[in-house]
Motif scaffolding. Structure first.
Motif, PDB file in Angstrom:
ATOM      1  N   ASN A 117       0.849  -1.188   0.000  1.00  0.00           N
ATOM      2  CA  ASN A 117       0.000   0.000   0.000  1.00  0.00           C
ATOM      3  C   ASN A 117       0.886   1.240   0.000  1.00  0.00           C
ATOM      4  O   ASN A 117       1.903   1.273   0.687  1.00  0.00           O
ATOM      5  N   LEU A 119       0.758   5.657   0.164  1.00  0.00           N
ATOM      6  CA  LEU A 119       0.069   6.939   0.323  1.00  0.00           C
ATOM      7  C   LEU A 119       1.055   8.031  -0.069  1.00  0.00           C
ATOM      8  O   LEU A 119       2.130   8.146   0.507  1.00  0.00           O
ATOM      9  N   THR A 135      -3.833  14.130  -2.985  1.00  0.00           N
ATOM     10  CA  THR A 135      -3.578  12.899  -2.237  1.00  0.00           C
ATOM     11  C   THR A 135      -3.843  11.689  -3.125  1.00  0.00           C
ATOM     12  O   THR A 135      -4.913  11.572  -3.738  1.00  0.00           O
ATOM     13  N   GLU A 137      -3.553   7.397  -3.256  1.00  0.00           N
ATOM     14  CA  GLU A 137      -3.379   6.176  -2.464  1.00  0.00           C
ATOM     15  C   GLU A 137      -3.656   4.960  -3.336  1.00  0.00           C
ATOM     16  O   GLU A 137      -4.647   4.930  -4.068  1.00  0.00           O
TER      17      GLU A 137
END
Length: 248
Positions: A117, A119, A135, A137
């Motif tokens: 993952n 971010l 942002t 992700e």
């Protein structure tokens, strides 16, 4: 000398680093246990100035078959213009063999699977600190195949009054990385995938039996011209590795 042969590639790695641009994928330090015999276990840890931490564990199940696991974690840029957080874990199985007249060279082949993952936040400075501009992700998975090679120097290095074993090696990995979920500012967008070529070079200095200081450098090349999932992040880490149960 192996170092002289690797110098052009190391220079190329530095050029890639200087020319790199932001990417949502950070390659980890691959597992390079360089097993010799059944029953050996391997553990390692690596870190760089950006706080990118990697760890590996492996075991030689037979005289030629080994199992490896590998993970990495980075959380950087919280108080800067770009924040980058990533968690990655992977595992694989492979084949290893000793080579050469003196059996001082080792060749390993691995294949495996991983998940992770990321971010990634672009920010701008304000009177209240740093505010998020965009942002991103993603959740991703990866399939990799990897070839490791190392050679131990016949002449040992004199250090602190003792002769220390020095060896050099390289790992060349092909990684297919694909997004399983991807959002930008909370909105799902088209997912991307890429095939990365990831050459890594390492130097190990044995401090005492089985315990080695390791410097690792590497870079990645993306085959697909993506907007987000692309090459751009390199590997420069210092770490340690330890082989348990190694026979001379």
């Amino acid at each position: 000398m192996i170092v002289k042969k690797l110098q052009p590639l190391i220079v190329l790695a530095i050029l890639f680093l200087l020319a790199s641009c932001s990417s949502i994928y950070m390659p980890n330090v691959p597992a390079t246990p360089m097993f010799r015999n059944q029953g050996e276990a391997y553990v390692s840890g690596h870190i760089n100035t950006q706080g990118n931490m990697s760890g590996s564990f492996g075991v030689a199940a037979t005289d030629h078959i080994a199992i490896i696991t590998n993970g990495s974690y980075i959380k950087s840029g919280i108080k800067s213009n770009e924040q980058f957080d990533q968690k990655l874990i992977e595992g694989g199985v492979g084949y290893f063999a000793k080579m050469g007249k003196d059996k001082k060279q080792i060749l390993e082949f691995y294949g495996g699977y991983g998940i992770g993952n990321t971010l990634n936040i672009d920010k701008r400075a304000s009177t209240m600190g740093f505010e998020a501009v965009e942002t991103r992700e993603m959740d991703f998975d990866k399939i990799f195949v990897q070839v490791n090679y190392s050679s131990t120097q016949k002449r040992k290095l004199n250090l602190f009054g003792n002769k220390r074993e020095l060896n050099y090696g390289t790992a060349i990995r092909l990684s297919r990385v694909g997004m399983t979920d991807f959002v930008v500012d909370g909105v799902g967008v088209q997912k991307e995938e890429n095939l990365f070529i990831e050459p890594v070079f390492f130097t190990r200095l044995e401090l005492f039996k089985g315990f080695q200081l390791q410097y690792t450098t590497g870079f990645n090349i993306g085959v697909v011209d993506n907007e987000y999932l692309k090459a751009g992040n390199s590997i420069f880490t210092l770490g340690v590795s330890y082989n348990l149960g190694q026979k001379k």
